[in-house]
Design a protein around this motif. Structure first.
Motif, PDB file in Angstrom:
ATOM      1  N   GLN A  55      19.865  36.674   3.285  1.00 57.11           N
ATOM      2  CA  GLN A  55      20.455  36.249   2.025  1.00 57.11           C
ATOM      3  C   GLN A  55      21.930  35.929   2.263  1.00 57.11           C
ATOM      4  O   GLN A  55      22.590  36.638   3.018  1.00 57.11           O
ATOM      5  CB  GLN A  55      20.307  37.391   1.016  1.00 57.11           C
ATOM      6  CG  GLN A  55      20.686  37.042  -0.404  1.00 57.11           C
ATOM      7  CD  GLN A  55      20.451  38.230  -1.321  1.00 57.11           C
ATOM      8  OE1 GLN A  55      20.672  39.370  -0.939  1.00 57.11           O
ATOM      9  NE2 GLN A  55      19.998  37.953  -2.527  1.00 57.11           N
TER      10      GLN A  55
ATOM     11  N   ALA B 273      24.717  38.615   3.162  1.00 56.79           N
ATOM     12  CA  ALA B 273      24.060  39.897   3.458  1.00 56.79           C
ATOM     13  C   ALA B 273      23.439  39.850   4.842  1.00 56.79           C
ATOM     14  O   ALA B 273      23.204  38.780   5.400  1.00 56.79           O
ATOM     15  CB  ALA B 273      22.995  40.215   2.410  1.00 56.79           C
TER      16      ALA B 273
ATOM     17  N   SER C 227      18.808  41.616  -0.216  1.00 55.53           N
ATOM     18  CA  SER C 227      19.046  42.739  -1.123  1.00 55.53           C
ATOM     19  C   SER C 227      17.724  43.226  -1.702  1.00 55.53           C
ATOM     20  O   SER C 227      16.754  42.470  -1.794  1.00 55.53           O
ATOM     21  CB  SER C 227      19.981  42.314  -2.258  1.00 55.53           C
ATOM     22  OG  SER C 227      19.383  41.271  -3.008  1.00 55.53           O
ATOM     23  N   LYS C 228      17.681  44.490  -2.106  1.00 54.91           N
ATOM     24  CA  LYS C 228      16.457  45.054  -2.658  1.00 54.91           C
ATOM     25  C   LYS C 228      16.132  44.433  -4.010  1.00 54.91           C
ATOM     26  O   LYS C 228      17.025  44.098  -4.787  1.00 54.91           O
ATOM     27  CB  LYS C 228      16.584  46.574  -2.803  1.00 54.91           C
ATOM     28  CG  LYS C 228      16.423  47.312  -1.496  1.00 54.91           C
ATOM     29  CD  LYS C 228      16.065  48.761  -1.731  1.00 54.91           C
ATOM     30  CE  LYS C 228      15.665  49.413  -0.421  1.00 54.91           C
ATOM     31  NZ  LYS C 228      15.121  50.757  -0.620  1.00 54.91           N
TER      32      LYS C 228
END
Length: 196
Positions: free
Chosen positions: A176, A179, A183-184
């Motif tokens: 992402q 990141a 991310s969760k």
């Protein structure tokens, strides 16, 4: 039959990657996780490890950014970390093509529409993976997964497999933006559209 042929052809690659993971990250070489499969039924999912097991002072795993090594990033970029899932295909837990198997903890967070992604077996690659992978939002991914469920054909599967080969040769969208991984998923906000 395709998965069995691929395992036979790729055994030397599997052996070299396993040795590289062992030297770079130690043991275990494989990551084993319980993930939801067809109709949400749990199965043990395999992939080569790309992260260390580093923890904080309380014994909790550090964030992905802190545990993902340079070696792990390269492994993910080439998608070689996914090769052990061929054994999941041989066991009948997965298909070559289908929505990616995510975390068990996401099951109660899906909308009824998003949950339809489990109406087919999960895959090593899928429609969402060749249309943005981790560079798109969770909602976009799930919309693509559900579109695949509604339009699945052998011809589409062959198209996805061909596009996957091209994406492996030209790596991108592995993480992402901003990141180390993705991310969760914490649920879809009210009012977010689900159309593909």
């Amino acid at each position: 039959m395709v998965a069995l042929t691929l395992v036979g052809l790729l055994l030397p690659v599997l052996a070299v990657v396993a040795l590289a993971v062992r030297l770079a990250l130690g043991s275990p070489v494989l990551l084993r996780q319980v993930r939801p499969g067809w109709h949400g039924r749990p199965f043990t999912f395999f992939k080569f490890r790309t992260m260390t097991e580093a923890t904080d002072d309380n014994g909790r795993l550090l964030p992905d950014e802190s545990r993902l090594t340079v070696f792990g990033r390269r492994l993910r970029a080439t998608s070689l970390d996914e090769l052990p899932q061929l054994f999941n295909v041989l066991r009948g837990d997965m298909s070559l093509v289908g929505p990616r198997p995510l975390l068990m903890e996401y099951l109660p967070l899906y909308t009824p529409e998003q949950a339809r992604r489990h109406h087919v077996r999960p895959g090593i690659t899928g429609w969402a993976q060749v249309n943005g992978r981790n560079a798109i939002s969770w909602e976009q991914k799930f919309a693509l997964d559900v579109w695949y469920v509604d339009h699945q054909t052998l011809l589409l599967d062959l198209r996805i497999l061909a596009q996957t080969v091209l994406r492996v040769l030209r790596p991108g969208d592995v993480n992402q933006p901003g990141a180390a991984t993705m991310s969760k998923f914490t649920g879809t906000r009210t009012g977010v559209a689900h159309d593909a």
